[in-house]
Design an enzyme around this catalytic site. Structure first.
Site, PDB file in Angstrom:
ATOM      1  N   HIS A  76      -9.568   2.263   0.746  1.00  0.00           N
ATOM      2  CA  HIS A  76      -9.574   1.104   1.627  1.00  0.00           C
ATOM      3  C   HIS A  76     -10.705   1.164   2.657  1.00  0.00           C
ATOM      4  CE1 HIS A  76      -7.832  -2.353   3.607  1.00  0.00           C
ATOM      5  NE2 HIS A  76      -6.848  -2.368   2.737  1.00  0.00           N
ATOM      6  N   GLU A 104     -11.842  -3.083  -2.935  1.00  0.00           N
ATOM      7  CA  GLU A 104     -10.892  -2.076  -3.404  1.00  0.00           C
ATOM      8  C   GLU A 104     -10.722  -2.189  -4.911  1.00  0.00           C
ATOM      9  OE1 GLU A 104      -7.300  -2.722  -0.787  1.00  0.00           O
ATOM     10  OE2 GLU A 104      -8.678  -4.199   0.009  1.00  0.00           O
ATOM     11  N   HIS A 140       0.794  -1.232   0.000  1.00  0.00           N
ATOM     12  CA  HIS A 140       0.000   0.000   0.000  1.00  0.00           C
ATOM     13  C   HIS A 140       0.831   1.290   0.000  1.00  0.00           C
ATOM     14  CE1 HIS A 140      -3.513  -2.386   0.151  1.00  0.00           C
ATOM     15  NE2 HIS A 140      -3.653  -2.520   1.453  1.00  0.00           N
TER      16      HIS A 140
HETATM   17  C1  GAL Z   1      -5.709  -5.254   1.988  1.00  0.00           C
HETATM   18  C2  GAL Z   1      -4.807  -6.410   1.675  1.00  0.00           C
HETATM   19  C3  GAL Z   1      -4.684  -7.241   2.926  1.00  0.00           C
HETATM   20  C4  GAL Z   1      -4.204  -6.421   4.100  1.00  0.00           C
HETATM   21  C5  GAL Z   1      -5.062  -5.186   4.235  1.00  0.00           C
HETATM   22  C6  GAL Z   1      -4.545  -4.219   5.277  1.00  0.00           C
HETATM   23  O1  GAL Z   1      -5.858  -4.438   0.865  1.00  0.00           O
HETATM   24  O2  GAL Z   1      -5.346  -7.148   0.611  1.00  0.00           O
HETATM   25  O3  GAL Z   1      -3.818  -8.328   2.703  1.00  0.00           O
HETATM   26  O4  GAL Z   1      -2.864  -6.072   3.919  1.00  0.00           O
HETATM   27  O5  GAL Z   1      -5.131  -4.491   3.036  1.00  0.00           O
HETATM   28  O6  GAL Z   1      -4.570  -4.781   6.534  1.00  0.00           O
END
Ligand code: GAL
Length: 353
Positions: A178, A317, A105
């Site tokens: 998110h 997402e 991210h």
């Molecule tokens: C999501 C991802 C997960 C986890 C989450 C944040 O987008 O697919 O694996 O990292 O974010 O906790």
């Protein structure tokens, strides 16, 4: 209508504000300058009762230190980059490693942890125009990236998110939001009863660090087949190696036919107790469906002190495929100078009896 509220101060004294948009139906959406995060979405159930359907925190400190990216804008590159490494025009780059051996991210201080500048545009359909300039080399990414994200609260009870970006050097970009949803209300327990339908015919299996293996696998006969509506819970406990690795759903689903010119309806989620429905329209080619499998951090309780709870919230997402830059058969996430990154995702709320 838009109102501005003081939310908290950062350690260095900078004051952070949130903006509350409200439409004529009384639907509200609250956005934070920090991370551009969606803090709250209040929508009616089938009896007209309003509930907040997204997870968030009460304090700025939790947004700064929490690890779940609650409601935040994600960038420059959503999801994981394998070993944080990628090559562009023959040059190797390393993005910040913050998730096991991978970069997640956007790195250490991704867009989820930056302060966005917010311009409110009031009206019948209030809008918040968020901008951010990510300097050349930010978190290991080349080029100065100028990003605009416009949140609009529509008369129809939809939240539209328009993502735009330009660069002055060849770079990579894959933005998303998110938000964690529970249509029964964020504090109403597990999401297993939600009925989900997705127009996705393939999904991406992952290795045990959640990096896609490179295979685009047909959903036929797997727990990942949501082409016909089914509850999130139905196949959750099925013996399946991909579910096992992720501790639930945490996979990229690829939409039939890929990217579209205009946003089209791709996902529908319905919560039978409240009657609330959410439809996701997008022109993005894929979506990460994450069932909140890491959501159990006791140090950062949700709004009102409600504890985090596994699978009590889910994320949808919209984005391009994770780790695309390391897979020639995945999406193109390269952005060139003179080109415009331009995608829209609309979360449409309604009720069904
Ligand atoms: C999501 C991802 C997960 C986890 C989450 C944040 O987008 O697919 O694996 O990292 O974010 O906790």
């Amino acid at each position: 209508m838009i109102t501005k509220h003081f939310f908290g101060s950062l350690e260095d004294g900078r004051e952070i504000y949130s903006y509350m948009m409200k439409n004529a139906n009384g639907m509200t959406v609250r956005i934070c300058e920090f991370g551009g995060a969606i803090m709250e979405i209040r929508v009616p159930d089938r009896w007209g009762r309003m509930s907040d359907v997204v997870g968030g925190y009460d304090s700025l400190r939790d947004y700064v230190l929490g690890d779940g990216y609650l409601g935040a804008l994600i960038g420059r590159v959503g999801n994981r980059i394998c070993d944080g490494k990628y090559t562009l025009d023959g040059k190797e780059y390393t993005a910040f490693i913050n998730n096991g051996k991978n970069s997640l991210h956007g790195g250490q201080v991704g867009f989820s942890h930056k302060i966005w500048s917010v311009k409110p545009i009031d009206g019948e359909e209030p809008r918040l125009v968020l901008t951010l300039v990510s300097p050349d080399g930010d978190e290991g990414y080349p080029g100065t990236l100028t990003v605009t994200v416009t949140y609009a609260l529509l008369k129809s009870n939809a939240l539209s998110i328009h993502y735009e970006a330009t660069t002055d050097q060849r770079t990579i970009v894959n933005l998303t939001n998110h938000a964690y949803f529970n249509l029964g209300g964020y504090a109403s327990g597990k999401v297993f009863d939600h009925v989900l339908q997705m127009d996705a015919d393939r999904y991406l299996p992952t290795d045990d660090s959640l990096i896609p293996t490179g295979e685009l696998r047909a959903v036929d006969g797997t727990p990942f087949d949501f082409r016909e509506p089914k509850t999130i819970g139905r196949d959750f406990d099925m013996e399946n190696p991909d579910i096992k690795i992720a501790g639930g759903f945490d996979h990229c689903f690829c939409f039939a036919g890929g990217e579209t010119k205009e946003p089209v309806l791709r996902v529908e989620v319905y919560e039978p107790n409240s009657g609330r429905m959410m439809q996701v329209y997008t022109n993005q080619p894929a979506i990460q469906f994450y069932s909140g499998n890491f959501l159990n951090n006791p140090e950062h309780p949700l709004k009102g002190g409600y504890p985090q709870n596994l699978q009590a919230l889910f994320c949808l997402e919209t984005q391009k495929m994770p780790d695309s830059i390391n897979h020639p058969n995945f999406d193109n996430i390269v952005l060139d100078p003179g080109e415009k990154y331009d995608y829209t995702t609309i979360y449409q709320f309604s009720v069904k009896n």
